[in-house]
Design a protein around this motif. Sequence first.
Motif, PDB file in Angstrom:
ATOM      1  N   ALA A  21       0.876  -1.170   0.000  1.00 26.79           N
ATOM      2  CA  ALA A  21       0.000   0.000   0.000  1.00 26.79           C
ATOM      3  C   ALA A  21       0.913   1.219   0.000  1.00 26.79           C
ATOM      4  N   HIS A  22       0.856   2.009  -1.056  1.00 29.87           N
ATOM      5  CA  HIS A  22       1.694   3.197  -1.199  1.00 29.87           C
ATOM      6  C   HIS A  22       0.811   4.444  -1.231  1.00 29.87           C
ATOM      7  N   VAL A  23       1.262   5.501  -0.568  1.00 35.95           N
ATOM      8  CA  VAL A  23       0.558   6.779  -0.571  1.00 35.95           C
ATOM      9  C   VAL A  23       1.507   7.832  -1.130  1.00 35.95           C
ATOM     10  N   ASP A  24       1.082   8.484  -2.205  1.00 34.67           N
ATOM     11  CA  ASP A  24       1.862   9.579  -2.802  1.00 34.67           C
ATOM     12  C   ASP A  24       1.172  10.894  -2.459  1.00 34.67           C
ATOM     13  N   LEU A  25       1.864  11.736  -1.700  1.00 31.66           N
ATOM     14  CA  LEU A  25       1.321  13.034  -1.306  1.00 31.66           C
ATOM     15  C   LEU A  25       1.695  14.072  -2.355  1.00 31.66           C
ATOM     16  N   SER A  26       0.768  14.971  -2.635  1.00 31.93           N
ATOM     17  CA  SER A  26       1.002  16.003  -3.652  1.00 31.93           C
ATOM     18  C   SER A  26       1.654  17.227  -3.025  1.00 31.93           C
ATOM     19  N   GLY A  27       2.919  17.441  -3.319  1.00 32.75           N
ATOM     20  CA  GLY A  27       3.617  18.660  -2.923  1.00 32.75           C
ATOM     21  C   GLY A  27       4.084  18.736  -1.480  1.00 32.75           C
ATOM     22  N   VAL A  28       4.151  17.624  -0.760  1.00 32.85           N
ATOM     23  CA  VAL A  28       4.582  17.647   0.634  1.00 32.85           C
ATOM     24  C   VAL A  28       5.689  16.622   0.836  1.00 32.85           C
ATOM     25  N   GLN A  29       6.761  17.027   1.489  1.00 30.51           N
ATOM     26  CA  GLN A  29       7.832  16.113   1.867  1.00 30.51           C
ATOM     27  C   GLN A  29       7.595  15.676   3.311  1.00 30.51           C
ATOM     28  N   VAL A  30       7.691  14.385   3.570  1.00 24.93           N
ATOM     29  CA  VAL A  30       7.479  13.838   4.908  1.00 24.93           C
ATOM     30  C   VAL A  30       8.837  13.468   5.495  1.00 24.93           C
ATOM     31  N   GLY A  31       9.060  13.863   6.761  1.00 29.75           N
ATOM     32  CA  GLY A  31      10.327  13.585   7.433  1.00 29.75           C
ATOM     33  C   GLY A  31      10.119  12.767   8.688  1.00 29.75           C
ATOM     34  N   PRO A  32      11.192  12.522   9.454  1.00 32.46           N
ATOM     35  CA  PRO A  32      11.081  11.744  10.691  1.00 32.46           C
ATOM     36  C   PRO A  32      10.140  12.410  11.683  1.00 32.46           C
ATOM     37  N   GLY A  33       9.211  11.631  12.237  1.00 29.86           N
ATOM     38  CA  GLY A  33       8.272  12.136  13.229  1.00 29.86           C
ATOM     39  C   GLY A  33       6.991  12.707  12.649  1.00 29.86           C
ATOM     40  N   ASP A  34       6.937  12.949  11.356  1.00 32.19           N
ATOM     41  CA  ASP A  34       5.716  13.464  10.736  1.00 32.19           C
ATOM     42  C   ASP A  34       4.658  12.371  10.705  1.00 32.19           C
ATOM     43  N   GLN A  35       3.393  12.773  10.766  1.00 31.46           N
ATOM     44  CA  GLN A  35       2.282  11.821  10.739  1.00 31.46           C
ATOM     45  C   GLN A  35       1.381  12.133   9.560  1.00 31.46           C
ATOM     46  N   VAL A  36       0.900  11.066   8.899  1.00 36.12           N
ATOM     47  CA  VAL A  36       0.010  11.196   7.748  1.00 36.12           C
ATOM     48  C   VAL A  36      -1.266  10.428   8.047  1.00 36.12           C
TER      49      VAL A  36
END
Length: 117
Positions: A21-36
């Motif tokens: 299961a892959h999620v591609d976010l539009s225009g946002v970089q996710v780093g350590p500790g971030d929650q989606v």
Amino acid sequence: MSKQTVPCHVDMSNTSEFLYAHVDLSGVQVGPGDQVLVHDPIVDINFGEVLSYDRTATVSKAGIFSRLWVYLTARLEVTMLYEVSFSTTRFSKAKKYPRPAPMKKATPIILHEGVKV
């Protein structure tokens, strides 16, 4: 902790070749500790199906201290994988290993052989 609502694209597969299961976010970089958090996700997928759909997601950015904490603890937790092996020896001292060999079967002792009791 800042929050953003962004569109996302979700790809899911449950086949004999792939399970993901892959999620591609539009225009946002996710780093350590971030929650989606994906809104209204499809969580049931039957065997042999491949799904692709669009949803919205809320991205919560971590603060500097929680980002640092996740970065440091992740480095320590990955070292737990180093001890995986199929050998009979164990390198950590946490448990007694290798285990002692099981005792051999004791032979019965016959007392007063040939004497009727």
